[in-house]
Structures are given as structure tokens and as C-alpha cells.
Design an enzyme around this catalytic site. Sequence first.
Site, PDB file in Angstrom:
ATOM      1  N   PRO A   7      37.721  33.009  13.824  1.00 42.52           N
ATOM      2  CG  PRO A   7      38.325  35.253  13.750  1.00 42.52           C
ATOM      3  CD  PRO A   7      38.175  34.041  12.879  1.00 42.52           C
ATOM      4  CD  GLU A  62      39.415  41.110   5.969  1.00 44.41           C
ATOM      5  OE1 GLU A  62      38.511  41.066   6.821  1.00 44.41           O
ATOM      6  OE2 GLU A  62      40.488  41.719   6.146  1.00 44.41           O
ATOM      7  NE  ARG A  90      50.870  19.200  27.519  1.00 48.19           N
ATOM      8  CZ  ARG A  90      50.281  18.860  28.667  1.00 48.19           C
ATOM      9  NH1 ARG A  90      49.012  18.549  28.678  1.00 48.19           N
ATOM     10  NH2 ARG A  90      50.967  18.819  29.780  1.00 48.19           N
ATOM     11  CG  ASP A 121      49.638  18.622  33.390  1.00 45.52           C
ATOM     12  OD1 ASP A 121      50.287  18.246  34.377  1.00 45.52           O
ATOM     13  OD2 ASP A 121      50.088  18.659  32.248  1.00 45.52           O
TER      14      ASP A 121
HETATM   15  C1  JE8 Z   1      42.023  34.628  10.991  1.00 44.44           C
HETATM   16  C2  JE8 Z   1      41.601  33.658  14.583  1.00 44.44           C
HETATM   17  C3  JE8 Z   1      41.297  31.231  15.434  1.00 44.44           C
HETATM   18  C4  JE8 Z   1      41.227  33.306  16.746  1.00 44.44           C
HETATM   19  C5  JE8 Z   1      41.735  32.328  12.469  1.00 44.44           C
HETATM   20  C6  JE8 Z   1      41.823  32.239  11.069  1.00 44.44           C
HETATM   21  C7  JE8 Z   1      42.065  33.667   8.964  1.00 44.44           C
HETATM   22  C8  JE8 Z   1      40.179  41.375  10.375  1.00 44.44           C
HETATM   23  N1  JE8 Z   1      39.985  39.952  10.135  1.00 44.44           N
HETATM   24  C9  JE8 Z   1      41.195  39.189  10.473  1.00 44.44           C
HETATM   25  C10 JE8 Z   1      38.851  39.490  10.886  1.00 44.44           C
HETATM   26  C11 JE8 Z   1      38.601  38.060  10.644  1.00 44.44           C
HETATM   27  C12 JE8 Z   1      39.864  37.207  10.832  1.00 44.44           C
HETATM   28  C13 JE8 Z   1      41.011  37.749  10.077  1.00 44.44           C
HETATM   29  C14 JE8 Z   1      42.298  36.998  10.262  1.00 44.44           C
HETATM   30  N2  JE8 Z   1      42.155  35.584  10.029  1.00 44.44           N
HETATM   31  C15 JE8 Z   1      41.937  34.732  12.381  1.00 44.44           C
HETATM   32  C16 JE8 Z   1      41.783  33.558  13.119  1.00 44.44           C
HETATM   33  C17 JE8 Z   1      41.380  32.645  15.533  1.00 44.44           C
HETATM   34  N3  JE8 Z   1      41.241  30.103  15.349  1.00 44.44           N
HETATM   35  N4  JE8 Z   1      40.968  32.744  17.952  1.00 44.44           N
HETATM   36  N5  JE8 Z   1      41.357  34.592  16.518  1.00 44.44           N
HETATM   37  N6  JE8 Z   1      41.573  34.822  15.232  1.00 44.44           N
HETATM   38  C18 JE8 Z   1      41.967  33.398  10.334  1.00 44.44           C
HETATM   39  C19 JE8 Z   1      42.179  35.012   8.802  1.00 44.44           C
END
Ligand code: JE8
Length: 240
Positions: free
Chosen positions: A88, A115, A153, A168
Site C-alpha cells: 500500500p 503485515e 495487453r 481504449d
Molecule cells: C498487502 C495492497 C498493493 C494495495 C499489497 C501487499 C502484503 C493490515 N495490513 C494488511 C496493512 C498493510 C498491508 C497488509 C496486507 N498486505 C497489501 C497490499 C496493495 N499493491 N493497493 N492495497 N493493499 C501486501 C500484505
Amino acid sequence: MKFDVLTLFPDMFTSYLREGILGRAIERGLVDVALLNIRDFSRGVHRVVDDRPYGGGEGMVMKAGPIFRALQSVERVEGYGPVVLFSPQGEPFTQDMAWDMAECRQIIFVCGRYEGVDERVRSTCVNMELSIGDYVLNGGELAAMVVIEAVSRLIPDVLGGERSNLEDSFENGLLEYPHYTRPRVFKDLEVPPVLLSGDHEKIRLWRKKQSLKRTRERRADLLQKAELSLEDKAILEELT
Ligand code: JE8
């Protein structure tokens, strides 16, 4: 194009990769996706891939060792591209990035869970950190599928007969015009007569107008960034 995907859940990808345009591209050898199960690179009888966070707190963190060894096992082909980590906190993935990635011969994806991954994976093995949007997923797998699809694509011959990329959404920086097919009347709703006129220039202008109108109404941010032709500007002027 070769994609190497490091994940704890390779099965998430298999049925998805068999379907549709991407499935065909893989069948034809235009795209190759290698799935590496990070657990196969863990050590000991318990095959542990995660551990508790230093400093305490909720949840588990993916250990650096298994991911590091999985990355080392990936053969780099000539003209290889980035090692991408999804999180994220990553840079937002865009169509422009997809075009750049489509030039690469190989892209390696690291999909975390729990995490996330030990920071030392990022600082030593990863050279691109991406996010697919501002919402929270449970791991990087769906993000990897999104990027694989968006990049694939754009590879020559992948779309084949299916309409050209260039029309597109986002390829010209604008949203798409509305589409209609038979029947001509559905629940009292008629297809815009211009589309039945056979006048291709009129149709082209109508579509462009719809495209500009929708973009202005729904995504004014895109309109600011789009490279507008004189014709586009004239149509927009007329719309106000
Ligand atoms: C992820 C992700 C992208 C997006 C990507 C990789 C690995 C509670 N925690 C959950 C908080 C931190 C993230 C945890 C889950 N997680 C999420 C993503 C992503 N690319 N746009 N949203 N989330 C991982 C673990």
C-alpha cells in the site's frame, strides 16, 4: 515477456491465467508466467515463512530469507526489468508505467502477505515498489495479476483481433464513449440514431464528444492532463 511471481499462494493465479486474452497469450508463447512458492525456499521441517515483528505489535511479518533465496533462484533473462514489490506504500501504478514495463523482457514480482515483508527485502532486492490503488488488500497477489494483465495487453500481437489499444480508455488520456449493440430498441431505450447513420465522420465526432463530456463530468483530473487536439478543444468549447 516473462513474469516471475513470488507468492505463498500460487494457486490464486492458475485458473486466472488460463482465461481470456491473457490465457491465449500464454498459450501462444507471447507471455510466460512462472509461479514460485516462497514456502519452497523456507528452511526446517516446519517450513516457516513468517515471524513476529521486532518491537512487538499485531500480526506477522514475512521473513527475508525465503524471499531472498527465491529471488536468487530466478534466472535473469537478457533485457530483464525491475524486481517489483507490492505494498500500500508503493508508487501508484499507472498506464504509463504499464507501457514502460511492456518494453522489458522479464519482470519479477514479490507478493507479500500478513503485515508485509521484512524491510531488508525491500532495501536489498527490490527496485520498484508499487500499489494498485488506495484501498487495503490482504496481499500482493491481486496487484500482481492486475499489473500482469495491464502490461501483457500492450505486448504486440497479444490483443490480436480484439480492438486496437489506441482507442481504449486512458490510451488517449480520456474515458471511453458509450457502446451499443443489438437490439436497436431495448425497454423503450433507443440507440442514438447517429450510430445507425453510416456516416463514419459524424460517428467519430459524436464519440469524441461523448468521450470528452464523460471525462469532464467524471474525471476532470484526467482532462487537465490529457493532450487535447485542436478538435478536442473546439468540441469542449461547444459543450460549455
Ligand atoms: C498487502 C495492497 C498493493 C494495495 C499489497 C501487499 C502484503 C493490515 N495490513 C494488511 C496493512 C498493510 C498491508 C497488509 C496486507 N498486505 C497489501 C497490499 C496493495 N499493491 N493497493 N492495497 N493493499 C501486501 C500484505
